[in-house]
Design a protein around this motif. Structure first.
Motif, PDB file in Angstrom:
ATOM      1  N   GLN A  75       0.859  -1.163  -0.016  1.00 17.04           N
ATOM      2  CA  GLN A  75      -0.040   0.035  -0.006  1.00 17.04           C
ATOM      3  C   GLN A  75       1.029   1.209   0.061  1.00 17.04           C
ATOM      4  O   GLN A  75       1.406   1.421   0.784  1.00 17.04           O
ATOM      5  N   GLN A  78      -0.745   5.492   2.909  1.00 21.14           N
ATOM      6  CA  GLN A  78      -1.793   5.021   3.998  1.00 21.14           C
ATOM      7  C   GLN A  78      -3.110   5.867   4.010  1.00 21.14           C
ATOM      8  O   GLN A  78      -2.936   6.667   4.746  1.00 21.14           O
ATOM      9  N   THR A  81      -7.829   1.965   6.826  1.00 19.55           N
ATOM     10  CA  THR A  81      -7.970   0.596   6.610  1.00 19.55           C
ATOM     11  C   THR A  81      -8.933   0.067   5.655  1.00 19.55           C
ATOM     12  O   THR A  81      -8.412  -1.091   5.123  1.00 19.55           O
ATOM     13  N   GLY A 141     -12.851   3.007  18.110  1.00 20.69           N
ATOM     14  CA  GLY A 141     -14.021   3.404  17.322  1.00 20.69           C
ATOM     15  C   GLY A 141     -15.218   2.477  18.252  1.00 20.69           C
ATOM     16  O   GLY A 141     -15.048   1.541  18.950  1.00 20.69           O
ATOM     17  N   ILE A 153     -20.466   1.204  13.091  1.00 19.75           N
ATOM     18  CA  ILE A 153     -19.307   1.756  13.663  1.00 19.75           C
ATOM     19  C   ILE A 153     -18.729   3.050  13.578  1.00 19.75           C
ATOM     20  O   ILE A 153     -18.833   3.657  12.565  1.00 19.75           O
ATOM     21  N   GLU A 155     -16.140   6.326  14.234  1.00 19.00           N
ATOM     22  CA  GLU A 155     -14.769   6.301  14.792  1.00 19.00           C
ATOM     23  C   GLU A 155     -14.823   7.492  15.855  1.00 19.00           C
ATOM     24  O   GLU A 155     -15.693   8.352  15.939  1.00 19.00           O
ATOM     25  N   TYR A 198     -12.244   4.519   5.788  1.00 16.85           N
ATOM     26  CA  TYR A 198     -12.469   3.519   7.143  1.00 16.85           C
ATOM     27  C   TYR A 198     -12.930   2.288   6.640  1.00 16.85           C
ATOM     28  O   TYR A 198     -14.048   1.921   6.129  1.00 16.85           O
ATOM     29  N   LEU A 199     -12.276   1.158   7.155  1.00 14.37           N
ATOM     30  CA  LEU A 199     -12.903  -0.183   6.872  1.00 14.37           C
ATOM     31  C   LEU A 199     -14.366  -0.404   7.687  1.00 14.37           C
ATOM     32  O   LEU A 199     -15.317  -1.014   7.212  1.00 14.37           O
ATOM     33  N   THR A 200     -14.258   0.443   8.974  1.00 14.01           N
ATOM     34  CA  THR A 200     -15.391   0.279   9.690  1.00 14.01           C
ATOM     35  C   THR A 200     -16.693   0.759   9.071  1.00 14.01           C
ATOM     36  O   THR A 200     -17.840   0.326   9.340  1.00 14.01           O
TER      37      THR A 200
HETATM   38  C1  UD1 Z   1      -8.780   1.224  13.787  1.00 11.30           C
HETATM   39  C2  UD1 Z   1     -10.482   1.107  13.717  1.00 11.30           C
HETATM   40  C3  UD1 Z   1     -10.815   1.490  15.122  1.00 11.30           C
HETATM   41  C4  UD1 Z   1     -10.726   0.399  16.180  1.00 11.30           C
HETATM   42  C5  UD1 Z   1      -8.975   0.250  16.038  1.00 11.30           C
HETATM   43  C6  UD1 Z   1      -8.649  -0.804  16.946  1.00 11.30           C
HETATM   44  C7  UD1 Z   1     -10.864   1.928  11.501  1.00 11.30           C
HETATM   45  C8  UD1 Z   1     -11.191   3.212  10.659  1.00 11.30           C
HETATM   46  N1  UD1 Z   1     -10.742   2.149  12.834  1.00 11.30           N
HETATM   47  O1  UD1 Z   1      -8.580   2.457  14.182  1.00 11.30           O
HETATM   48  O2  UD1 Z   1     -12.481   1.353  14.948  1.00 11.30           O
HETATM   49  O3  UD1 Z   1     -11.101   0.670  17.295  1.00 11.30           O
HETATM   50  O4  UD1 Z   1      -8.555   0.110  15.134  1.00 11.30           O
HETATM   51  O5  UD1 Z   1      -7.329  -0.536  17.217  1.00 11.30           O
HETATM   52  O6  UD1 Z   1     -10.565   0.851  10.802  1.00 11.30           O
HETATM   53  N2  UD1 Z   1      -3.216   0.396   8.441  1.00 11.30           N
HETATM   54  C9  UD1 Z   1      -2.924   0.042   6.974  1.00 11.30           C
HETATM   55  N3  UD1 Z   1      -3.135   0.954   6.199  1.00 11.30           N
HETATM   56  C10 UD1 Z   1      -3.657   2.028   6.359  1.00 11.30           C
HETATM   57  C11 UD1 Z   1      -4.128   2.328   7.639  1.00 11.30           C
HETATM   58  C12 UD1 Z   1      -3.838   1.316   8.620  1.00 11.30           C
HETATM   59  O7  UD1 Z   1      -2.198  -0.911   6.557  1.00 11.30           O
HETATM   60  O8  UD1 Z   1      -3.848   2.999   5.443  1.00 11.30           O
HETATM   61  C13 UD1 Z   1      -2.941  -0.789   9.401  1.00 11.30           C
HETATM   62  C14 UD1 Z   1      -2.355  -0.406  10.425  1.00 11.30           C
HETATM   63  O9  UD1 Z   1      -0.759  -0.562  10.061  1.00 11.30           O
HETATM   64  C15 UD1 Z   1      -2.536  -1.217  11.671  1.00 11.30           C
HETATM   65  C16 UD1 Z   1      -4.089  -1.203  11.524  1.00 11.30           C
HETATM   66  O10 UD1 Z   1      -4.379  -1.068   9.985  1.00 11.30           O
HETATM   67  O11 UD1 Z   1      -2.158  -2.361  11.645  1.00 11.30           O
HETATM   68  C17 UD1 Z   1      -5.165  -0.287  12.112  1.00 11.30           C
HETATM   69  O12 UD1 Z   1      -4.675   1.109  11.825  1.00 11.30           O
HETATM   70  P1  UD1 Z   1      -4.738   2.199  13.008  1.00 11.30           P
HETATM   71  O13 UD1 Z   1      -4.333   3.317  12.129  1.00 11.30           O
HETATM   72  O14 UD1 Z   1      -4.056   1.856  13.860  1.00 11.30           O
HETATM   73  O15 UD1 Z   1      -6.258   2.369  13.104  1.00 11.30           O
HETATM   74  P2  UD1 Z   1      -7.229   2.864  14.312  1.00 11.30           P
HETATM   75  O16 UD1 Z   1      -7.193   4.290  13.951  1.00 11.30           O
HETATM   76  O17 UD1 Z   1      -6.310   2.611  15.565  1.00 11.30           O
END
Ligand code: UD1
Ligand code: CA
Length: 450
Positions: A75, A78, A81, A141, A153, A155, A198-200
């Motif tokens: 990717q 970033q 998710t 979230g 869900i 954020e 957001y995957l959520t």
């Molecule tokens: C995410 C969830 C949130 C949840 C939390 C739990 C979303 C939008 N939010 O938030 O609801 O409570 O995790 O910990 O999904 N990553 C990528 N590429 C990206 C962004 C992230 O690979 O573009 C990976 C990160 O390396 C990590 C994971 O996805 O392993 C989660 O990403 P992170 O940015 O930590 O998400 P949170 O904002 O914590």
């Protein structure tokens, strides 16, 4: 139904302040990543896709070492998710079955939890998310429920004051049909407080389309993620506590469990005993009834049934002790095997060697395995007796039942049953002490020193 794991690991891990990508930091002696992939293994995945960021050749290399079948996708930016999950689409274009999204930095998801999610999928839910109740929900979230139905869900950054009081949090783990998940991700918008895809958001999109969405609930401790070195240290403490308890439950005795350190892949047989301050690095197997005495450090070593190691022993990778072997204090062993009942009791270095059953290695013995350029092997036969302070200059073989005399430097093979002795004869000079001391005193008097 086939299963694919999508492991997200593209995040930069900025807060680690490290040159090493976050998911390669070790936990229980192996990269964090290995834990995440390992927990997903209980679903017997047919495919594993790792989403990593640009410049993470090290991550790709480590993942390939773990399993050459892992697909690595990059990717480049970033963007969230949801965007990260979409990067796996091309790699899974021929795949039909369930996709399970895991985070590379979240090591403690239990197998039973993932199986419960699978059961919920099999019961007809289209999307299964993993949630947990938290007394301190912080910036997680929030899972918004309405009359027992999962609505969406939200954020933290986008949540209303009321939504922020919700204590049911999103772990980030999701399970759904792969094609469906990609389909839902494709339509995501990034118009939100984070400016991310957001995957959520797939939850709400699915619900609007009349799909069945549910949350499986796990213990908050499973969702512990690593973002900082302090969290890594905390995760290590949690890992060790779990590993020690697991070992003790399976029949291992530990005198002072808090001082014993285990690894992700440590295997301990029943009734083995670990004394205080023992460190078992990666790749250690200790068979039943073996004892590892205090302050021993082992890595990549196999300890046979009933063997005794330490105190203060250092066993490096490639060590293989057969049952009943004994390795005592200040002995280092590397890439060497000791046959049944063989002993190296004190102060020895045994490297690149094969030691036969019931052989005895005296104190101070060194296998001189390295000439500065190449490593060479030493073979020691069954029941051989290596006298104290023998230097075994490899390549060399000491035969079965052979003896080397103390202090010998062995450079040629010793036949079976032979004695090898390579030291100067002892000379006795009667009464020499007094004469010698007089000589020394006279010499000092002449020099004029006090
Ligand atoms: C995410 C969830 C949130 C949840 C939390 C739990 C979303 C939008 N939010 O938030 O609801 O409570 O995790 O910990 O999904 N990553 C990528 N590429 C990206 C962004 C992230 O690979 O573009 C990976 C990160 O390396 C990590 C994971 O996805 O392993 C989660 O990403 P992170 O940015 O930590 O998400 P949170 O904002 O914590
Ligand atoms: Ca996070």
């Amino acid at each position: 139904m086939l299963t694919a794991l999508i492991v997200l690991a593209a995040g930069r891990g900025t807060r680690m302040n490290s040159d090493l990508p976050k998911v390669l930091h070790p936990l229980g002696g192996v990269p964090l990543l290995v834990h995440a992939v390992g927990s997903g293994r209980c679903l017997s995945p047919d495919r594993v896709v790792l989403v990593t960021g640009t410049g993470s050749d090290a991550v790709a290399k480590s993942a390939k070492a773990l399993d050459p079948e892992i697909d690595i996708v990059i990717q480049t930016r970033q963007l969230g998710t949801g965007h990260a999950v979409l990067q796996a689409e091309a790699a899974l274009k021929d795949f039909s079955g369930d996709a399970v999204v895991l985070y590379g930095d979240t090591p403690f998801i239990r197998e039973g939890t993932l199986r419960r999610m699978k059961v919920a999928r099999e019961a007809g839910h289209d999307i299964v998310v993993l949630g947990f109740e938290s007394a301190k929900p912080g910036r997680y979230g929030r899972i918004v429920m309405d009359g027992g139905r999962l609505v969406r869900i939200v954020e933290f950054r986008d949540a209303t004051e009321t939504e922020r009081t919700i204590t049911l949090c999103n772990s980030g783990i999701v399970m759904a049909d792969a094609e469906r998940m990609f389909g839902l991700c494709r339509g995501l918008s990034n118009e939100n407080a984070g400016g991310e895809y957001y995957l959520t958001d797939i939850v709400e999109r699915a619900r609007v389309r009349g799909l069945k969405v549910t949350a499986v609930i796990c213990d908050e401790r499973e969702t512990l993620g690593v973002n900082t070195r302090a969290q890594l240290a905390h995760a290590e403490a949690v890992f060790q506590a779990n590993a020690r308890k697991g070992a003790m439950d399976s029949g291992v005795t530990m005198v002072a469990p808090d001082t014993v350190f285990l690894s992700y892949d440590t295997r301990l047989g029943p009734d083995c005993l670990l004394e205080p301050n023992v460190i078992l690095g990666p790749g250690v197997t200790v068979e039943a009834h073996a004892t590892i005495r205090a302050f021993s450090h082992l890595e990549g070593a196999h300890i046979g049934r009933g063997a005794v190691v330490g105190p203060f022993a250092r066993l490096r990778p490639g060590t293989n002790l057969s049952s009943g072997a004994k390795v005592g204090n200040f002995v280092e062993i590397k890439n060497a095997s000791l046959g049944e009942g063989a002993k190296a009791g004190h102060l020895a270095y045994v490297g690149d060697a094969q030691v036969g059953p019931d052989a005895n290695i005296g104190a101070g013995t060194v296998t001189c395995n390295y000439n500065g350029v190449e490593k060479h092997r030493t073979e020691i036969g069954a029941r051989a007796f290596i006298g104290s302070d023998t230097m075994l200059v490899a390549p060399v073989r000491v035969g079965d039942d052979a003896i080397t005399a103390s202090g010998s430097v062995i450079t040629k093979d010793v036949p079976d049953g032979a004695l090898a002795i390579t030291r100067a004869d002892q000379n006795i000079k009667p009464g020499a002490t007094r004469r010698l001391l007089e000589l020394y005193r006279r010499s000092r008097a002449k020099s004029g020193k006090p």
